[in-house]
Design an enzyme around this catalytic site. Structure first.
Site, PDB file in Angstrom:
ATOM      1  N   HIS A   1     -18.337  17.720 -10.297  1.00  0.00           N
ATOM      2  CA  HIS A   1     -17.073  17.317 -10.902  1.00  0.00           C
ATOM      3  C   HIS A   1     -17.028  15.790 -10.929  1.00  0.00           C
ATOM      4  O   HIS A   1     -17.125  15.141  -9.883  1.00  0.00           O
ATOM      5  CB  HIS A   1     -15.921  17.878 -10.065  1.00  0.00           C
ATOM      6  CG  HIS A   1     -14.617  17.850 -10.775  1.00  0.00           C
ATOM      7  ND1 HIS A   1     -14.230  18.830 -11.661  1.00  0.00           N
ATOM      8  CD2 HIS A   1     -13.631  16.947 -10.753  1.00  0.00           C
ATOM      9  CE1 HIS A   1     -13.041  18.521 -12.154  1.00  0.00           C
ATOM     10  NE2 HIS A   1     -12.649  17.393 -11.619  1.00  0.00           N
ATOM     11  N   ALA A   2     -16.885  15.202 -12.143  1.00  0.00           N
ATOM     12  CA  ALA A   2     -16.987  13.737 -12.269  1.00  0.00           C
ATOM     13  C   ALA A   2     -16.016  13.037 -11.333  1.00  0.00           C
ATOM     14  O   ALA A   2     -14.935  13.548 -11.050  1.00  0.00           O
ATOM     15  CB  ALA A   2     -16.686  13.333 -13.710  1.00  0.00           C
TER      16      ALA A   2
ATOM     17  N   HIS B   1     -13.068   7.622 -19.294  1.00  0.00           N
ATOM     18  CA  HIS B   1     -12.025   7.979 -18.323  1.00  0.00           C
ATOM     19  C   HIS B   1     -12.403   7.501 -16.927  1.00  0.00           C
ATOM     20  O   HIS B   1     -11.620   6.833 -16.246  1.00  0.00           O
ATOM     21  CB  HIS B   1     -11.823   9.502 -18.322  1.00  0.00           C
ATOM     22  CG  HIS B   1     -10.796   9.936 -17.325  1.00  0.00           C
ATOM     23  ND1 HIS B   1      -9.468  10.113 -17.648  1.00  0.00           N
ATOM     24  CD2 HIS B   1     -10.894  10.172 -15.995  1.00  0.00           C
ATOM     25  CE1 HIS B   1      -8.801  10.460 -16.565  1.00  0.00           C
ATOM     26  NE2 HIS B   1      -9.653  10.504 -15.539  1.00  0.00           N
ATOM     27  N   GLU B   2     -13.642   7.799 -16.530  1.00  0.00           N
ATOM     28  CA  GLU B   2     -14.080   7.410 -15.177  1.00  0.00           C
ATOM     29  C   GLU B   2     -14.167   5.901 -15.056  1.00  0.00           C
ATOM     30  O   GLU B   2     -13.761   5.318 -14.051  1.00  0.00           O
ATOM     31  CB  GLU B   2     -15.443   8.033 -14.844  1.00  0.00           C
ATOM     32  CG  GLU B   2     -15.459   9.548 -14.786  1.00  0.00           C
ATOM     33  CD  GLU B   2     -14.361  10.111 -13.904  1.00  0.00           C
ATOM     34  OE1 GLU B   2     -13.813  11.165 -14.255  1.00  0.00           O
ATOM     35  OE2 GLU B   2     -14.013   9.473 -12.876  1.00  0.00           O
TER      36      GLU B   2
ATOM     37  N   HIS C   1     -10.959   4.219 -14.225  1.00  0.00           N
ATOM     38  CA  HIS C   1     -10.616   4.142 -12.801  1.00  0.00           C
ATOM     39  C   HIS C   1     -11.253   2.917 -12.159  1.00  0.00           C
ATOM     40  O   HIS C   1     -10.601   2.167 -11.428  1.00  0.00           O
ATOM     41  CB  HIS C   1     -11.113   5.403 -12.075  1.00  0.00           C
ATOM     42  CG  HIS C   1     -10.312   6.629 -12.348  1.00  0.00           C
ATOM     43  ND1 HIS C   1      -8.953   6.707 -12.134  1.00  0.00           N
ATOM     44  CD2 HIS C   1     -10.679   7.841 -12.816  1.00  0.00           C
ATOM     45  CE1 HIS C   1      -8.525   7.910 -12.455  1.00  0.00           C
ATOM     46  NE2 HIS C   1      -9.542   8.619 -12.881  1.00  0.00           N
TER      47      HIS C   1
ATOM     48  N   GLU D   1      -4.868   7.506 -14.089  1.00  0.00           N
ATOM     49  CA  GLU D   1      -5.505   8.468 -14.997  1.00  0.00           C
ATOM     50  C   GLU D   1      -5.452   8.019 -16.445  1.00  0.00           C
ATOM     51  O   GLU D   1      -6.208   8.501 -17.283  1.00  0.00           O
ATOM     52  CB  GLU D   1      -4.821   9.837 -14.864  1.00  0.00           C
ATOM     53  CG  GLU D   1      -4.930  10.457 -13.498  1.00  0.00           C
ATOM     54  CD  GLU D   1      -6.362  10.474 -12.981  1.00  0.00           C
ATOM     55  OE1 GLU D   1      -6.538  10.428 -11.755  1.00  0.00           O
ATOM     56  OE2 GLU D   1      -7.302  10.505 -13.802  1.00  0.00           O
TER      57      GLU D   1
ATOM     58  N   HIS E   1      -9.265  21.592  -8.743  1.00  0.00           N
ATOM     59  CA  HIS E   1      -8.253  20.790  -8.051  1.00  0.00           C
ATOM     60  C   HIS E   1      -7.515  21.576  -6.988  1.00  0.00           C
ATOM     61  O   HIS E   1      -6.903  20.965  -6.098  1.00  0.00           O
ATOM     62  CB  HIS E   1      -7.283  20.203  -9.080  1.00  0.00           C
ATOM     63  CG  HIS E   1      -7.963  19.267 -10.028  1.00  0.00           C
ATOM     64  ND1 HIS E   1      -8.858  19.717 -10.981  1.00  0.00           N
ATOM     65  CD2 HIS E   1      -7.936  17.935 -10.158  1.00  0.00           C
ATOM     66  CE1 HIS E   1      -9.341  18.689 -11.644  1.00  0.00           C
ATOM     67  NE2 HIS E   1      -8.804  17.602 -11.169  1.00  0.00           N
TER      68      HIS E   1
ATOM     69  N   TYR F   1      -2.019  14.180 -14.410  1.00  0.00           N
ATOM     70  CA  TYR F   1      -2.642  14.259 -15.728  1.00  0.00           C
ATOM     71  C   TYR F   1      -1.602  14.552 -16.811  1.00  0.00           C
ATOM     72  O   TYR F   1      -1.679  14.030 -17.914  1.00  0.00           O
ATOM     73  CB  TYR F   1      -3.739  15.325 -15.725  1.00  0.00           C
ATOM     74  CG  TYR F   1      -4.848  15.014 -14.749  1.00  0.00           C
ATOM     75  CD1 TYR F   1      -5.040  15.789 -13.605  1.00  0.00           C
ATOM     76  CD2 TYR F   1      -5.686  13.928 -14.940  1.00  0.00           C
ATOM     77  CE1 TYR F   1      -6.042  15.482 -12.696  1.00  0.00           C
ATOM     78  CE2 TYR F   1      -6.691  13.619 -14.032  1.00  0.00           C
ATOM     79  CZ  TYR F   1      -6.860  14.397 -12.915  1.00  0.00           C
ATOM     80  OH  TYR F   1      -7.848  14.103 -12.002  1.00  0.00           O
TER      81      TYR F   1
HETATM   82  C1  LIG Z   1     -12.453   9.250  -5.273  1.00  0.00           C
HETATM   83  C2  LIG Z   1     -11.753  10.009  -6.335  1.00  0.00           C
HETATM   84  O1  LIG Z   1     -11.474  11.190  -6.235  1.00  0.00           O
HETATM   85  N1  LIG Z   1     -11.403   9.315  -7.436  1.00  0.00           N
HETATM   86  C3  LIG Z   1     -10.633   9.935  -8.517  1.00  0.00           C
HETATM   87  C4  LIG Z   1     -10.118   8.868  -9.461  1.00  0.00           C
HETATM   88  C5  LIG Z   1      -9.197   7.902  -8.735  1.00  0.00           C
HETATM   89  O2  LIG Z   1      -8.171   8.386  -8.226  1.00  0.00           O
HETATM   90  O3  LIG Z   1      -9.525   6.692  -8.685  1.00  0.00           O
HETATM   91  C6  LIG Z   1     -11.554  10.846  -9.330  1.00  0.00           C
HETATM   92  O4  LIG Z   1     -12.611  10.428  -9.667  1.00  0.00           O
HETATM   93  N2  LIG Z   1     -11.079  12.078  -9.694  1.00  0.00           N
HETATM   94  C7  LIG Z   1     -11.914  13.001 -10.453  1.00  0.00           C
HETATM   95  C8  LIG Z   1     -11.274  13.400 -11.788  1.00  0.00           C
HETATM   96  C9  LIG Z   1     -12.364  14.019 -12.691  1.00  0.00           C
HETATM   97  C10 LIG Z   1     -11.872  14.624 -14.026  1.00  0.00           C
HETATM   98  C11 LIG Z   1     -10.737  15.596 -13.863  1.00  0.00           C
HETATM   99  O5  LIG Z   1     -10.609  16.232 -12.847  1.00  0.00           O
HETATM  100  N3  LIG Z   1      -9.932  15.776 -14.955  1.00  0.00           N
HETATM  101  C12 LIG Z   1      -8.920  16.847 -14.944  1.00  0.00           C
HETATM  102  C13 LIG Z   1      -7.840  16.616 -16.005  1.00  0.00           C
HETATM  103  C14 LIG Z   1      -8.302  15.948 -17.244  1.00  0.00           C
HETATM  104  C15 LIG Z   1      -8.715  16.727 -18.334  1.00  0.00           C
HETATM  105  C16 LIG Z   1      -9.110  16.113 -19.509  1.00  0.00           C
HETATM  106  C17 LIG Z   1      -9.109  14.701 -19.603  1.00  0.00           C
HETATM  107  O6  LIG Z   1      -9.462  14.090 -20.758  1.00  0.00           O
HETATM  108  C18 LIG Z   1      -8.722  13.921 -18.508  1.00  0.00           C
HETATM  109  C19 LIG Z   1      -8.325  14.554 -17.331  1.00  0.00           C
HETATM  110  C20 LIG Z   1      -9.632  18.190 -15.195  1.00  0.00           C
HETATM  111  O7  LIG Z   1     -10.841  18.167 -15.450  1.00  0.00           O
HETATM  112  O8  LIG Z   1      -8.948  19.215 -15.110  1.00  0.00           O
HETATM  113  C21 LIG Z   1     -13.042  15.392 -14.648  1.00  0.00           C
HETATM  114  C22 LIG Z   1     -13.409  14.685 -15.920  1.00  0.00           C
HETATM  115  C23 LIG Z   1     -12.167  13.913 -16.339  1.00  0.00           C
HETATM  116  C24 LIG Z   1     -11.508  13.536 -15.039  1.00  0.00           C
HETATM  117  C25 LIG Z   1     -10.696  12.153 -12.460  1.00  0.00           C
HETATM  118  O9  LIG Z   1     -11.437  11.232 -12.800  1.00  0.00           O
HETATM  119  O10 LIG Z   1      -9.446  12.119 -12.645  1.00  0.00           O
HETATM  120 ZN   LIG Z   2      -9.151  10.436 -13.556  1.00  0.00          ZN
END
Ligand SMILES: CC(=O)N[C@@H](CC(=O)O)C(=O)NC[C@H](CC1(C(=O)N[C@@H](Cc2ccc(O)cc2)C(=O)O)CCCC1)C(=O)O
Ligand SMILES: [Zn+2]
Length: 590
Positions: free
Chosen positions: A292-293, A322-323, A326, A350, A452, A462
């Site tokens: 999971h990214a 997106h990443e 952050h 986000e 999550h 989100y």
């Molecule tokens: C140390 C740590 O944990 N760091 C935090 C970041 C921080 O707090 O600094 C972090 O890396 N969180 C991981 C999480 C990953 C992803 C995610 O979970 N996305 C949601 C919702 C969504 C769906 C579509 C979209 O376009 C955007 C979001 C899902 O996939 O359901 C998967 C790929 C996209 C973002 C993230 O980057 O938010």
């Molecule tokens: Zn994010």
């Protein structure tokens, strides 16, 4: 002198909250954060149990695998897939689970157009990833609530919502959803019609919820992978540049360089050199990693990394933005005092990458970077583009909303352990208008099949991000001097937009987020507003309304088509349609 309990309590009160009377607002703000201990407030043994429980759930989820779909598999007499064949060792049908979520099941849910295969993958994943977590989750909730109460909160949901520093936060997001629901319902009705054209109305009910396995995503949370089935004007240059990325030989590294170049074009920070040395951008073959990214700030002003099992797809190019958003936010507030090195609220964190992606994904920008052949700005191309953006940004809204709505109700006790799954599906039908493609019961734990939940990462961030990122987009486009429809704006190379964004991001969490919004809008507003996202999609809304004028808008729960074995303890209140399906011989149901 032996202090009475009363005097000791008074002393505690006085000293514990003395900081509340300090004259400096920033110092008071720092104390308000640093005095929240979170889990650490738990007694040693319970903290250990909670930490182990979280780790167990996360690794169980990340290691979950399923068997390959086998269409020759023995069938039940009604033709349904015999899921229990795996355990039926005497006919050596058993299999070795080899397919993991990333990249195999993500790919299958996105590309398979066989409802049977999709239904198998959908259920097998929930059996492998969700079910095993059910017992652990109840204990996890108890300990999380105990920790929250030790920090002075009602329950864990109350603790999580405190990140938004807003008393009526739930009312605010309810109100935002109410403003956006009509647009969602129009998109839902149009997509349902297209899926009926593809799969027929014995699988997709014309007036009911859409079966969740047909929407191109394991959780039906974004629908971009069924653009080919639903695109308004087919046969035009596709805004999904996946094939071009592959044809041009893009590597994961190139995709992250592309994202970085957009940030630099705005005058924002390049990635530190260690980022390129220490990030993990490709799924390793020698070990299991949590694919999971994620983006990591190592809190030393130097070391920042991304971990992403990157595929060469447009979706992963957007995720790279997106990443990197952050990381950019981490870089922008690195000179703040440590306690303020965070997003103004979680949704801001986000939103950053997604805001740049709103420009980077425009046909004009994709042309500029040679990922799209010259596309004329005809009405049809505009609608195709807006539609593909809606499959991501609008389709997501009810899901972004309901995940924590479910979790807050579990934390508060409104949802008891015996209702976990039926309440999840109530929310999925009521808000998202999607249904389970086969009957579910309380041995299942479908929320647990979404990262999550076992990873204990809050989700409403989100939902809020998908709204506030359009407020950012509108303001940055204004600063960039954009004129014309908002969906055509591209802030690429705008130093003015970059300066405004820097002014907001560099604040970190030093000021309440409404003040950061006020900086963004030059004082025009300090509230979350649906105006910009509605303005962005306004041309699509009109078009959908005209296309849908003979369509049934919305969905009736009892129209849901739910096939599958009615398991022994089907404690889930089966939709009345199931009874209908089970009675009427015409529909295949067992
Ligand atoms: C140390 C740590 O944990 N760091 C935090 C970041 C921080 O707090 O600094 C972090 O890396 N969180 C991981 C999480 C990953 C992803 C995610 O979970 N996305 C949601 C919702 C969504 C769906 C579509 C979209 O376009 C955007 C979001 C899902 O996939 O359901 C998967 C790929 C996209 C973002 C993230 O980057 O938010
Ligand atoms: Zn994010």
């Amino acid at each position: 002198m032996e202090w009475s309990r009363f005097h000791r309590h008074k002393w505690d009160q006085a000293t514990t909250f003395a900081w509340k009377n300090f004259s400096s607002a920033p110092v008071r703000r720092m104390f308000s954060f640093v005095t929240v201990l979170g889990r650490a407030a738990l007694p040693e043994d319970k903290l250990k149990e909670l930490t182990e429980l979280t780790q167990e759930m996360k690794s169980s989820y990340s290691a979950a695998k399923i068997c390959r779909y086998d269409p020759t598999r023995r069938r039940l007499d009604n033709g349904d897939y015999d899921y229990n064949a795996d355990n039926d060792l005497d006919n050596d049908i058993g299999c070795i689970p080899t397919l993991s979520l990333e990249p195999h099941l993500v790919q299958l849910m996105a590309t398979s157009r066989d409802p049977e295969e999709l239904r198998y993958v959908w259920r097998a994943w929930r059996d492998a990833a969700g079910r095993p977590l059910r017992g652990k989750y109840t204990r996890f909730v108890e300990l999380s609530n105990e920790a929250a109460r030790l920090n002075g909160f009602e329950d864990a949901g109350d603790f999580w919502r405190s990140d938004y520093e807003t008393d009526d936060f739930e009312d605010i997001i309810d109100g935002l959803w109410a403003e956006l629901r009509p647009l969602y319902e129009q998109l839902h009705a149009y997509v349902r019609r297209k899926l009926i054209e593809k799969y027929g109305d014995t699988i997709v009910p014309p007036r009911g919820p859409i079966p969740a396995h047909l929407l191109g995503n394991m959780w039906a949370q974004t629908w971009t992978h069924i653009l080919d089935l639903t695109v308004p004007y087919p046969g035009r240059p596709s805004v999904d540049v996946t094939n071009t990325l592959r044809r041009q030989g893009y590597s994961p590294f190139d995709m992250f360089r592309l994202s970085e170049s957009f940030f630099i074009s705005l005058g924002l920070e390049p990635m530190p050199s260690t980022f390129w040395q220490k990030s993990l951008l490709i799924k390793p073959t020698d070990r299991d990693v949590i694919c999971h990214a994620s983006a990591w700030d190592f809190c030393n002003g130097i070391d920042y990394r991304i971990k992403q099992c990157t595929q060469i797809t447009m979706e992963d190019m957007i995720t790279a933005h997106h990443e990197m958003g952050h990381i950019q936010y981490d870089l922008q507030y690195r000179n703040q005092p440590f306690i303020f090195r965070d997003g103004a609220n979680p949704a801001f964190h986000e939103a950053v990458g997604d805001v740049l992606a709103l420009s980077a994904a425009t046909p004009s920008h994709l042309q500029e970077i040679n990922l799209l052949a010259n596309v004329d700005e005809s009405f049809e191309n505009d609608i195709n583009f807006l539609f593909s953006m809606a499959l991501d940004k609008i389709a997501f809204l009810p899901f972004g909303y309901l995940v924590d709505k479910w979790r807050w109700e579990v934390f508060s006790g409104e949802i008891s352990e015996s209702q976990y799954n039926s309440r999840w599906w109530d929310l999925r039908v009521n808000y998202q208008g999607v249904s389970a493609p086969l009957l579910r019961d309380e041995d299942d734990f479908d929320p647990g099949a979404k990262f999550h939940i076992p990873a204990n990462v809050p989700y409403v961030r989100y939902f809020v991000s998908f709204i506030v990122q359009f407020q950012f987009h509108a303001e940055l486009c204004k600063a960039a001097g954009h004129s014309g429809p908002l969906h055509r704006c591209n802030i690429y190379r705008s130093a003015e937009a970059g300066r405004l964004l820097r002014n907001v991001l560099s604040l970190g969490k030093s000021r309440p987020w409404p003040e950061a919004l006020s900086v963004l809008t030059s004082g025009r507003t300090n509230q979350l507003e649906a105006g910009p996202i509605l303005e962005y999609f306004e041309p699509l809304m009109s078009w959908l309304e005209s296309q849908n004028k003979d369509e049934f808008i919305g969905w009736q729960e009892n129209e849901a088509i739910v096939l599958g074995v009615v398991s022994s303890n089907a404690s889930v209140r089966p939709f009345s349609a199931v009874i209908a399906a089970l009675k009427s011989p015409s529909r295949r149901a067992s």
